[in-house]
Scaffold this motif. Structure first.
Motif, PDB file in Angstrom:
ATOM      1  N   ARG A 149      44.913  45.491  32.594  1.00 14.85           N
ATOM      2  CA  ARG A 149      44.700  46.885  33.002  1.00 14.85           C
ATOM      3  C   ARG A 149      43.768  46.919  34.200  1.00 14.85           C
ATOM      4  NH1 ARG A 149      41.688  49.099  27.472  1.00 14.85           N
ATOM      5  NH2 ARG A 149      40.523  47.207  26.979  1.00 14.85           N
ATOM      6  N   THR A 150      43.925  47.937  35.015  1.00 12.41           N
ATOM      7  CA  THR A 150      43.094  48.081  36.207  1.00 12.41           C
ATOM      8  C   THR A 150      42.018  49.147  36.031  1.00 12.41           C
ATOM      9  OG1 THR A 150      44.825  49.517  37.131  1.00 12.41           O
ATOM     10  CG2 THR A 150      44.807  47.215  37.837  1.00 12.41           C
ATOM     11  N   ALA A 151      41.958  49.763  34.862  1.00 11.32           N
ATOM     12  CA  ALA A 151      40.857  50.671  34.504  1.00 11.32           C
ATOM     13  C   ALA A 151      40.035  49.978  33.426  1.00 11.32           C
ATOM     14  CB  ALA A 151      41.393  51.996  33.980  1.00 11.32           C
ATOM     15  N   PRO A 152      38.721  50.051  33.495  1.00 13.08           N
ATOM     16  CA  PRO A 152      37.885  49.341  32.524  1.00 13.08           C
ATOM     17  C   PRO A 152      37.975  49.964  31.137  1.00 13.08           C
ATOM     18  CG  PRO A 152      36.542  50.704  33.958  1.00 13.08           C
ATOM     19  CD  PRO A 152      37.923  50.753  34.511  1.00 13.08           C
ATOM     20  N   PRO A 153      37.743  49.150  30.097  1.00 16.33           N
ATOM     21  CA  PRO A 153      37.801  49.669  28.725  1.00 16.33           C
ATOM     22  C   PRO A 153      36.678  50.655  28.446  1.00 16.33           C
ATOM     23  CG  PRO A 153      36.958  47.429  28.735  1.00 16.33           C
ATOM     24  CD  PRO A 153      37.432  47.711  30.132  1.00 16.33           C
ATOM     25  N   ALA A 210      39.830  37.145  30.957  1.00 20.87           N
ATOM     26  CA  ALA A 210      40.791  36.506  30.053  1.00 20.87           C
ATOM     27  C   ALA A 210      41.439  37.488  29.086  1.00 20.87           C
ATOM     28  CB  ALA A 210      40.091  35.391  29.274  1.00 20.87           C
ATOM     29  N   ASN A 211      40.817  38.641  28.884  1.00 19.01           N
ATOM     30  CA  ASN A 211      41.377  39.660  27.996  1.00 19.01           C
ATOM     31  C   ASN A 211      42.191  40.717  28.748  1.00 19.01           C
ATOM     32  OD1 ASN A 211      40.050  38.556  25.674  1.00 19.01           O
ATOM     33  ND2 ASN A 211      38.150  39.495  26.412  1.00 19.01           N
ATOM     34  N   GLY A 212      42.357  40.529  30.057  1.00 17.29           N
ATOM     35  CA  GLY A 212      43.079  41.495  30.862  1.00 17.29           C
ATOM     36  C   GLY A 212      42.241  42.675  31.297  1.00 17.29           C
ATOM     37  N   ASP A 213      40.914  42.593  31.133  1.00 19.54           N
ATOM     38  CA  ASP A 213      40.019  43.706  31.434  1.00 19.54           C
ATOM     39  C   ASP A 213      39.379  43.575  32.813  1.00 19.54           C
ATOM     40  OD1 ASP A 213      40.434  44.899  28.972  1.00 19.54           O
ATOM     41  OD2 ASP A 213      38.671  43.986  28.036  1.00 19.54           O
ATOM     42  N   VAL A 214      38.991  44.727  33.372  1.00 15.17           N
ATOM     43  CA  VAL A 214      38.182  44.776  34.574  1.00 15.17           C
ATOM     44  C   VAL A 214      36.940  45.606  34.270  1.00 15.17           C
ATOM     45  CG1 VAL A 214      40.142  44.564  36.146  1.00 15.17           C
ATOM     46  CG2 VAL A 214      39.383  46.840  35.439  1.00 15.17           C
ATOM     47  N   VAL A 215      35.920  45.469  35.112  1.00 16.35           N
ATOM     48  CA  VAL A 215      34.700  46.269  34.987  1.00 16.35           C
ATOM     49  C   VAL A 215      34.650  47.197  36.184  1.00 16.35           C
ATOM     50  CG1 VAL A 215      32.181  46.249  34.847  1.00 16.35           C
ATOM     51  CG2 VAL A 215      33.501  44.427  33.785  1.00 16.35           C
ATOM     52  N   GLY A 216      34.241  48.445  35.974  1.00 23.62           N
ATOM     53  CA  GLY A 216      34.234  49.395  37.078  1.00 23.62           C
ATOM     54  C   GLY A 216      32.976  50.239  37.132  1.00 23.62           C
ATOM     55  N   VAL A 217      32.928  51.076  38.148  1.00 29.64           N
ATOM     56  CA  VAL A 217      31.863  52.060  38.293  1.00 29.64           C
ATOM     57  C   VAL A 217      32.425  53.399  37.824  1.00 29.64           C
ATOM     58  CG1 VAL A 217      32.508  52.667  40.668  1.00 29.64           C
ATOM     59  CG2 VAL A 217      30.150  53.005  39.903  1.00 29.64           C
TER      60      VAL A 217
END
Length: 427
Positions: A159-163, A397-404
């Motif tokens: 995903r391209t939005a953070p959890p 590795a979990n398909g995650d990203v971090v965002g602001v």
């Protein structure tokens, strides 16, 4: 909302040829070529109708724009890219049916979708056994991280939005900064709402706050028509603020009910990304004094601060006019990762894409913000590190990203305005 398990998804797949063409009449090719069977074929599974239509319609234009851009610069693996679009109707059953059509009839290698976490839960259970790579631009439930850690997705999810573990922390920090000590929660009863609620409670309590309805959480049925009981329970005992994790169509009815019952006076409303739509203040409506009921409400939403954002906004203005809406940059980046990964794999398959997504998104490699430049370097055998419009889209590795996160408010004239940013700090 009940989840659709793999067995059911496979049963749906076996019947797809017989009835899903009718069920998904809203699917359509927007970019087709005579060689589409040889070239990369991708799909979209996004809500243009249903509870999240107001946001889905803002993001859905990104993917055709991306495909048009890619096809103007030699396509992928020397062939044009074909796009098939499906409206998931913000409904898990429609999402499973749509994903089945995309996987078994259209034979796509990758899908951008879905937005609602409950729909993505249904869709990914179809995508994984069919080896279709699915990248969501907005499903933020922490459940996906947990499932990925267990190996349930076999690498076919990102995903391209953070959890919401991050957005919940951002909202908890915002509430704390504003001095709210006693809050209550009301959430939509699905993966998104409940996952956010649990993450928020944990984060807010660590900051010294109290969630007064922690032991009796208010979770509303997304198919309900009236919300008197839920509104009364959420605003009981006069909390400093109510954290409302909603979808726009049903959430507007719940908040309108709370205002009409006189429950909101002196209580701050804190909202999330599920309702950040230009039409949401109008959906909630105005009071007898003609003022917008939501005036002064605050909320958070995954922001966009990527190195490619300015160019994306310029392209959108040139091709479509105006500015892209919520989650449009995340949708663009999801599609970009699909095409770049296929080129890196030198094959137009879901397996190939799944094996190369992290490689094109992360270090090492030449940083690129232009998708066509990235494709050119990959054709030449070079490694790349794609820097997106929404952010750096470093996929873990979990398909995650971090965002602001952007902090937004509703102005007296019913407009939504971004007023600040907050970076979730796990420390």
């Amino acid at each position: 909302m009940p989840r659709i398990n793999t067995a059911l998804a496979l049963s749906i797949a076996s019947l797809a040829a017989g009835f899903l063409l009718g069920a998904c009449e809203n699917a359509n090719n927007t970019n087709s070529t005579t060689n589409s069977s040889q070239g990369l074929k991708i799909g979209t599974l996004l809500p243009t109708t249903g509870d999240l239509a107001s946001i889905g319609q803002q993001m859905v234009g990104s993917i055709p724009l991306l495909v048009e851009t890619v096809n103007a610069c030699e396509g992928v693996n020397s062939q044009p890219v074909t796009l098939v679009e499906v409206d998931d109707q913000t409904d898990p059953r429609s999402g499973a049916a749509g994903m089945t059509k995309l996987a078994t009839l259209d034979k796509v290698a990758g899908v951008v979708g879905s937005f609602a976490s409950s729909v993505s839960t249904a869709a990914v259970s179809v995508a994984v056994p069919n080896q279709v790579m699915i990248i969501s631009p907005g499903s933020t439930s922490p459940v996906f991280t947990e499932k990925a850690q267990k190996g349930d997705f076999k690498g076919f999810w990102a995903r391209t939005a953070p959890p919401d573990t991050y957005q919940a922390l951002a909202l908890a920090q915002l509430a704390n900064q504003k001095g709210y000590k006693r809050v209550s929660t009301v959430v939509i009863n699905n993966d998104y709402g409940v996952g956010f609620e649990k993450a928020f409670v944990e984060a807010f309590e660590k900051l010294g706050g109290t969630v007064i309805n922690k032991n009796k959480p208010v979770r509303y049925d997304p198919k309900a028509q009236t919300f008197d009981t839920e509104a009364a329970a959420a605003f009981a005992d006069k909390p400093d603020a109510v954290i409302a994790v909603l979808y726009a169509e049903t959430g507007s009815l719940l908040l309108k009910t709370a205002y009409q019952q006189g429950l909101t006076e002196g209580v701050q409303i804190l909202l999330t990304d599920g309702v950040k739509s230009p039409t949401f203040p109008d959906q909630v409506g105005k009071g007898s004094d003609s003022k917008y009921l939501l005036t002064g409400a605050l909320g958070t939403v995954p922001g966009s601060n990527g190195k490619a954002l300015a160019d994306f906004n310029k392209l959108w203005q040139e091709k479509k006019g105006g500015s892209p809406g919520e989650y449009a940059p995340q949708a663009w980046d999801a599609a970009a990762l699909l095409v770049l990964a296929a080129q890196a794999a030198q094959e137009n398959t879901g397996v190939g894409i799944s094996q190369k997504v992290r490689e094109v998104a992360n270090e090492p490699g030449t940083e690129v913000t232009d998708v066509c430049e990235g494709l050119k370097l990959l054709r030449e055998g070079e490694d790349i590190n794609y820097q997106g419009a929404s952010g750096n889209v470093d996929v873990d590795a979990n398909g995650d990203v971090v965002g602001v996160y952007d902090v937004w408010t509703v102005t007296p004239d019913g407009k939504i305005e971004v007023i600040d940013k907050v970076n979730p700090n796990p420390q």
